[in-house]
Design a protein around this motif. Sequence first.
Motif, PDB file in Angstrom:
ATOM      1  N   THR A 141      -6.930  -0.012  -2.060  1.00 21.25           N
ATOM      2  CA  THR A 141      -6.143   1.222  -2.159  1.00 21.25           C
ATOM      3  C   THR A 141      -6.539   2.025  -3.393  1.00 21.25           C
ATOM      4  O   THR A 141      -6.637   3.253  -3.339  1.00 21.25           O
ATOM      5  CB  THR A 141      -4.639   0.883  -2.186  1.00 21.25           C
ATOM      6  OG1 THR A 141      -4.311   0.248  -0.957  1.00 21.25           O
ATOM      7  CG2 THR A 141      -3.790   2.129  -2.349  1.00 21.25           C
ATOM      8  N   ASN A 189      -3.700   3.250   4.380  1.00 19.67           N
ATOM      9  CA  ASN A 189      -3.982   4.307   3.415  1.00 19.67           C
ATOM     10  C   ASN A 189      -4.136   5.650   4.124  1.00 19.67           C
ATOM     11  O   ASN A 189      -3.630   6.668   3.637  1.00 19.67           O
ATOM     12  CB  ASN A 189      -5.226   3.984   2.585  1.00 19.67           C
ATOM     13  CG  ASN A 189      -4.895   3.177   1.354  1.00 19.67           C
ATOM     14  OD1 ASN A 189      -4.312   3.687   0.417  1.00 19.67           O
ATOM     15  ND2 ASN A 189      -5.257   1.909   1.373  1.00 19.67           N
ATOM     16  N   VAL A 193       0.843  -1.194   0.000  1.00 16.31           N
ATOM     17  CA  VAL A 193       0.000   0.000   0.000  1.00 16.31           C
ATOM     18  C   VAL A 193       0.882   1.249   0.000  1.00 16.31           C
ATOM     19  O   VAL A 193       0.625   2.209  -0.737  1.00 16.31           O
ATOM     20  CB  VAL A 193      -0.961  -0.015   1.204  1.00 16.31           C
ATOM     21  CG1 VAL A 193      -1.639   1.336   1.410  1.00 16.31           C
ATOM     22  CG2 VAL A 193      -2.004  -1.119   1.040  1.00 16.31           C
ATOM     23  N   ASN A 204       1.120   4.323  -2.753  1.00 14.90           N
ATOM     24  CA  ASN A 204       0.870   5.704  -2.328  1.00 14.90           C
ATOM     25  C   ASN A 204       2.129   6.568  -2.293  1.00 14.90           C
ATOM     26  O   ASN A 204       2.046   7.767  -2.061  1.00 14.90           O
ATOM     27  CB  ASN A 204       0.190   5.716  -0.956  1.00 14.90           C
ATOM     28  CG  ASN A 204      -1.226   5.192  -1.023  1.00 14.90           C
ATOM     29  OD1 ASN A 204      -1.924   5.396  -1.997  1.00 14.90           O
ATOM     30  ND2 ASN A 204      -1.651   4.505   0.024  1.00 14.90           N
TER      31      ASN A 204
END
Length: 143
Positions: free
Chosen positions: A97, A132, A43, A47
Amino acid sequence: MIKQRLQYAELSPAPYKAMVSALGGLEKGPLDKAIIELMFMRVSQINGCAFCLDMHGKALRAGGASHAKLDTLAGWRVSHEFSEAERAALEWAEAVTLIAATGAPDNAFDALKAHFSDAEISDLTFAISIMNAFNRLAVSMRQ
C-alpha cells in the motif's frame, strides 16, 4: 454530509465489473477469507476509506473476528491479537500500500514464505492491489 462526486460504477461499468470479478476470483482461491478481510480493513485504514472500513468491519464481525482484534488492528505490531501469518500478511499489505515509501522490501516478502504458498502470496498481492484501487475510487469520488 459528503456528496458523492460521480457514480463511477454506473459511468464506467466495464472496469468496475472487472474489478468486482477479480475480487470474486480471490474468494474462490486458496487464501483464508478472514486474512483477506483483515488486509482489506488495514489497507482501508491506511487509505482513509470510510466506506470500505464500514464494509470490511462488518464482514470481519460477521466472520467472528473479536472486538479486540478489530480495535487493535491499526496497532497490530504491538497487539497480542494477531497470529504470525496475519502479521506477515499485514506487513505485506502495508508495504504494498505504501510502496512509494517502502519499495516492498525483501524482509516483508520473505516473511510471507513461512506461512503462505507462492499462489497464496500472489493472491495476497492481488488482494492488496485491488483494495487499494477500490479505496482510491471511493475516496476520490467521495463514496
